[in-house]
Design a protein around this motif. Structure first.
Motif, PDB file in Angstrom:
ATOM      1  N   HIS A 257       0.801  -1.221   0.000  1.00  0.00           N
ATOM      2  CA  HIS A 257       0.000   0.000   0.000  1.00  0.00           C
ATOM      3  C   HIS A 257       0.836   1.274   0.000  1.00  0.00           C
ATOM      4  O   HIS A 257       0.319   2.356  -0.302  1.00  0.00           O
ATOM      5  CB  HIS A 257      -0.952   0.001   1.199  1.00  0.00           C
ATOM      6  CG  HIS A 257      -2.021  -1.044   1.086  1.00  0.00           C
ATOM      7  ND1 HIS A 257      -1.918  -2.277   1.715  1.00  0.00           N
ATOM      8  CD2 HIS A 257      -3.178  -1.057   0.400  1.00  0.00           C
ATOM      9  CE1 HIS A 257      -2.997  -2.992   1.432  1.00  0.00           C
ATOM     10  NE2 HIS A 257      -3.768  -2.291   0.637  1.00  0.00           N
ATOM     11  N   GLN A 258       2.121   1.174   0.314  1.00  0.00           N
ATOM     12  CA  GLN A 258       2.993   2.337   0.302  1.00  0.00           C
ATOM     13  C   GLN A 258       3.597   2.591  -1.071  1.00  0.00           C
ATOM     14  O   GLN A 258       4.259   3.604  -1.295  1.00  0.00           O
ATOM     15  CB  GLN A 258       4.117   2.155   1.336  1.00  0.00           C
ATOM     16  CG  GLN A 258       5.203   1.154   0.929  1.00  0.00           C
ATOM     17  CD  GLN A 258       4.767  -0.300   1.092  1.00  0.00           C
ATOM     18  OE1 GLN A 258       3.689  -0.576   1.611  1.00  0.00           O
ATOM     19  NE2 GLN A 258       5.597  -1.223   0.654  1.00  0.00           N
ATOM     20  N   LEU A 259       3.368   1.701  -2.026  1.00  0.00           N
ATOM     21  CA  LEU A 259       3.922   1.866  -3.365  1.00  0.00           C
ATOM     22  C   LEU A 259       3.233   3.030  -4.069  1.00  0.00           C
ATOM     23  O   LEU A 259       2.055   3.307  -3.830  1.00  0.00           O
ATOM     24  CB  LEU A 259       3.745   0.587  -4.179  1.00  0.00           C
ATOM     25  CG  LEU A 259       4.440  -0.663  -3.627  1.00  0.00           C
ATOM     26  CD1 LEU A 259       4.072  -1.893  -4.459  1.00  0.00           C
ATOM     27  CD2 LEU A 259       5.946  -0.471  -3.590  1.00  0.00           C
ATOM     28  N   PRO A 260       3.951   3.758  -4.961  1.00  0.00           N
ATOM     29  CA  PRO A 260       3.320   4.901  -5.656  1.00  0.00           C
ATOM     30  C   PRO A 260       2.146   4.451  -6.508  1.00  0.00           C
ATOM     31  O   PRO A 260       2.085   3.308  -6.961  1.00  0.00           O
ATOM     32  CB  PRO A 260       4.462   5.465  -6.507  1.00  0.00           C
ATOM     33  CG  PRO A 260       5.473   4.374  -6.607  1.00  0.00           C
ATOM     34  CD  PRO A 260       5.357   3.570  -5.344  1.00  0.00           C
ATOM     35  N   LYS A 261       1.217   5.393  -6.758  1.00  0.00           N
ATOM     36  CA  LYS A 261      -0.023   5.042  -7.440  1.00  0.00           C
ATOM     37  C   LYS A 261       0.199   4.613  -8.888  1.00  0.00           C
ATOM     38  O   LYS A 261      -0.635   3.913  -9.456  1.00  0.00           O
ATOM     39  CB  LYS A 261      -1.013   6.197  -7.384  1.00  0.00           C
ATOM     40  CG  LYS A 261      -0.581   7.434  -8.152  1.00  0.00           C
ATOM     41  CD  LYS A 261      -1.657   8.507  -8.061  1.00  0.00           C
ATOM     42  CE  LYS A 261      -1.277   9.741  -8.874  1.00  0.00           C
ATOM     43  NZ  LYS A 261      -2.340  10.790  -8.810  1.00  0.00           N
ATOM     44  N   ASP A 262       1.329   5.039  -9.485  1.00  0.00           N
ATOM     45  CA  ASP A 262       1.607   4.636 -10.865  1.00  0.00           C
ATOM     46  C   ASP A 262       2.478   3.386 -10.942  1.00  0.00           C
ATOM     47  O   ASP A 262       2.929   2.993 -12.022  1.00  0.00           O
ATOM     48  CB  ASP A 262       2.266   5.781 -11.637  1.00  0.00           C
ATOM     49  CG  ASP A 262       3.581   6.242 -10.998  1.00  0.00           C
ATOM     50  OD1 ASP A 262       3.868   5.828  -9.853  1.00  0.00           O
ATOM     51  OD2 ASP A 262       4.310   7.034 -11.634  1.00  0.00           O
ATOM     52  N   HIS A 263       2.721   2.732  -9.803  1.00  0.00           N
ATOM     53  CA  HIS A 263       3.500   1.490  -9.786  1.00  0.00           C
ATOM     54  C   HIS A 263       2.697   0.394 -10.482  1.00  0.00           C
ATOM     55  O   HIS A 263       1.468   0.362 -10.381  1.00  0.00           O
ATOM     56  CB  HIS A 263       3.788   1.087  -8.337  1.00  0.00           C
ATOM     57  CG  HIS A 263       4.794  -0.006  -8.176  1.00  0.00           C
ATOM     58  ND1 HIS A 263       4.465  -1.349  -8.317  1.00  0.00           N
ATOM     59  CD2 HIS A 263       6.114   0.029  -7.898  1.00  0.00           C
ATOM     60  CE1 HIS A 263       5.546  -2.079  -8.123  1.00  0.00           C
ATOM     61  NE2 HIS A 263       6.558  -1.281  -7.863  1.00  0.00           N
ATOM     62  N   PRO A 264       3.344  -0.498 -11.241  1.00  0.00           N
ATOM     63  CA  PRO A 264       2.599  -1.612 -11.848  1.00  0.00           C
ATOM     64  C   PRO A 264       1.781  -2.346 -10.791  1.00  0.00           C
ATOM     65  O   PRO A 264       2.236  -2.518  -9.654  1.00  0.00           O
ATOM     66  CB  PRO A 264       3.706  -2.511 -12.410  1.00  0.00           C
ATOM     67  CG  PRO A 264       4.846  -1.581 -12.676  1.00  0.00           C
ATOM     68  CD  PRO A 264       4.780  -0.546 -11.579  1.00  0.00           C
ATOM     69  N   PRO A 265       0.551  -2.746 -11.130  1.00  0.00           N
ATOM     70  CA  PRO A 265      -0.304  -3.409 -10.132  1.00  0.00           C
ATOM     71  C   PRO A 265       0.417  -4.547  -9.419  1.00  0.00           C
ATOM     72  O   PRO A 265       0.871  -5.506 -10.043  1.00  0.00           O
ATOM     73  CB  PRO A 265      -1.471  -3.923 -10.975  1.00  0.00           C
ATOM     74  CG  PRO A 265      -1.557  -2.955 -12.106  1.00  0.00           C
ATOM     75  CD  PRO A 265      -0.130  -2.600 -12.425  1.00  0.00           C
ATOM     76  N   THR A 266       0.540  -4.398  -8.115  1.00  0.00           N
ATOM     77  CA  THR A 266       1.268  -5.351  -7.278  1.00  0.00           C
ATOM     78  C   THR A 266       0.522  -5.491  -5.968  1.00  0.00           C
ATOM     79  O   THR A 266       0.277  -4.497  -5.284  1.00  0.00           O
ATOM     80  CB  THR A 266       2.707  -4.858  -7.001  1.00  0.00           C
ATOM     81  OG1 THR A 266       3.378  -4.629  -8.240  1.00  0.00           O
ATOM     82  CG2 THR A 266       3.478  -5.882  -6.189  1.00  0.00           C
ATOM     83  N   CYS A 267       0.165  -6.714  -5.607  1.00  0.00           N
ATOM     84  CA  CYS A 267      -0.560  -6.936  -4.360  1.00  0.00           C
ATOM     85  C   CYS A 267       0.308  -7.767  -3.406  1.00  0.00           C
ATOM     86  O   CYS A 267       1.432  -8.145  -3.735  1.00  0.00           O
ATOM     87  CB  CYS A 267      -1.899  -7.621  -4.629  1.00  0.00           C
ATOM     88  SG  CYS A 267      -1.774  -9.280  -5.342  1.00  0.00           S
ATOM     89  N   SER A 268      -0.226  -8.041  -2.230  1.00  0.00           N
ATOM     90  CA  SER A 268       0.568  -8.780  -1.243  1.00  0.00           C
ATOM     91  C   SER A 268       0.904 -10.186  -1.730  1.00  0.00           C
ATOM     92  O   SER A 268       1.990 -10.709  -1.452  1.00  0.00           O
ATOM     93  CB  SER A 268      -0.165  -8.840   0.099  1.00  0.00           C
ATOM     94  OG  SER A 268      -1.433  -9.456  -0.031  1.00  0.00           O
ATOM     95  N   LEU A 269       0.003 -10.803  -2.477  1.00  0.00           N
ATOM     96  CA  LEU A 269       0.311 -12.123  -3.037  1.00  0.00           C
ATOM     97  C   LEU A 269       1.477 -12.027  -4.005  1.00  0.00           C
ATOM     98  O   LEU A 269       2.351 -12.902  -4.029  1.00  0.00           O
ATOM     99  CB  LEU A 269      -0.924 -12.696  -3.734  1.00  0.00           C
ATOM    100  CG  LEU A 269      -0.725 -14.033  -4.455  1.00  0.00           C
ATOM    101  CD1 LEU A 269      -0.300 -15.128  -3.481  1.00  0.00           C
ATOM    102  CD2 LEU A 269      -2.001 -14.437  -5.188  1.00  0.00           C
ATOM    103  N   SER A 270       1.509 -10.970  -4.816  1.00  0.00           N
ATOM    104  CA  SER A 270       2.630 -10.763  -5.737  1.00  0.00           C
ATOM    105  C   SER A 270       3.950 -10.748  -4.967  1.00  0.00           C
ATOM    106  O   SER A 270       4.940 -11.388  -5.375  1.00  0.00           O
ATOM    107  CB  SER A 270       2.489  -9.437  -6.495  1.00  0.00           C
ATOM    108  OG  SER A 270       1.196  -9.214  -6.966  1.00  0.00           O
TER     109      SER A 270
END
Length: 290
Positions: free
Chosen positions: A67-80
């Motif tokens: 959740h701290q990643l920038p908003k334009d970061h490639p979609p990345t979730c906790s599972l990733s």
């Protein structure tokens, strides 16, 4: 190495990414799952695996939040992040078509995800399953899950199956890279490529496992029109159209003495033939216009 003694994720509403991230980790570390906000001590404790909460991605400390990643970061979730840490992310992205949409949905929301998929938002709701709804709702209602509890055991099984699928498919593709042979045949309507898998000893339980994935991974999806692989029920082979390619119709060989099955729709046949020349002859005859 400090053993993991608990998994910690956020309370409140549950989402697919932390549910699956916890499931994967439970397959490796059968420990309690705790749902509450983390403390600084939790984030510093290597024995506590903090997932999808805490605003820290620090694999060395077993912290996996995005959740701290920038908003334009490639979609990345906790599972990733968990799959990346385990060295399985690239294979999972290749083998699990649902993973990238799950990343998008978690990071971009339903509107952007629907646009990315090229569908209406209402279509996303039509794809919901009561399995997903129940598992996530029950997970959201918990504050702690222990081994032996039904939901904990179900999560562990999901994680085990996901890891087994990704690892076994990678191993299978590696085997196919060593054994599969590409045939070039001159069909009446032009040249064609056939993927042939010779019989091995021992024979896999499912000899055709991974063939489609292997073809696509080699960039052959547009050129391979059929596969020939050992029939697990006999000493012969199965002939199958790849992606239901219409250039072959196996009903055309149904009356051959060594063909004991040809599907009425023409997409698959079984033969007792084992000689390569004979197998290729059957393919040529299946490609001959009626």
């Amino acid at each position: 190495m400090t053993p993991i003694t608990s998994l910690l994720t956020h309370p409140g509403g549950a989402h697919k990414d932390e549910f699956l991230a916890c499931s994967v980790l439970l397959a490796l570390h059968p420990v309690p799952v705790i749902r509450r906000e983390p403390t600084p001590a939790d984030l510093a404790d290597i024995a506590t695996c903090v997932i999808d909460v805490g605003h820290s991605h620090d694999p060395a400390r077993n912290n996996f939040d995005h959740h701290q990643l920038p908003k334009d970061h490639p979609p990345t979730c906790s599972l990733s992040l968990v799959l990346q840490h385990l060295g399985l992310y690239q294979d999972a992205r290749q083998f699990c078509e649902w993973l990238e949409p799950a990343e998008w949905f978690d990071c971009r929301g339903p509107n952007d995800t629907a646009r990315w998929l090229g569908i209406g938002r209402d279509t996303l709701a039509k794809l919901n399953s009561p399995i997903d709804i129940t598992l996530l709702r029950r997970f959201a209602q918990t504050t702690r899950l222990e081994p032996g509890q039904p939901l904990w055991e179900m999560m562990r099984m999901i994680g085990e199956d996901l890891l087994t699928y990704v690892k076994s498919l990678r191993a299978r593709l590696d085997v196919l890279a060593q054994t599969a042979v590409l045939w070039d045949l001159a069909l009446p309507d032009g040249p064609a490529k056939i993927l042939f898998l010779p019989r091995t000893d021992p024979l896999p339980d499912d000899p055709s496992q991974g063939l489609d994935r292997f073809i696509e991974s080699r960039g052959l999806g547009a050129t391979v029109i059929a596969t020939v692989c050992p029939d697990r029920r006999s000493t012969g082979y199965g002939l199958s159209r790849h992606q239901d390619n219409p250039r072959l119709d196996f009903t055309r060989i149904a009356r051959e003495a060594d063909v004991h099955f040809a599907h009425a729709r023409g997409f698959v046949a079984k033969t007792s033939a084992t000689d390569i020349a004979r197998l290729q002859q059957l393919l040529l005859r299946a490609g001959t216009p009626a």
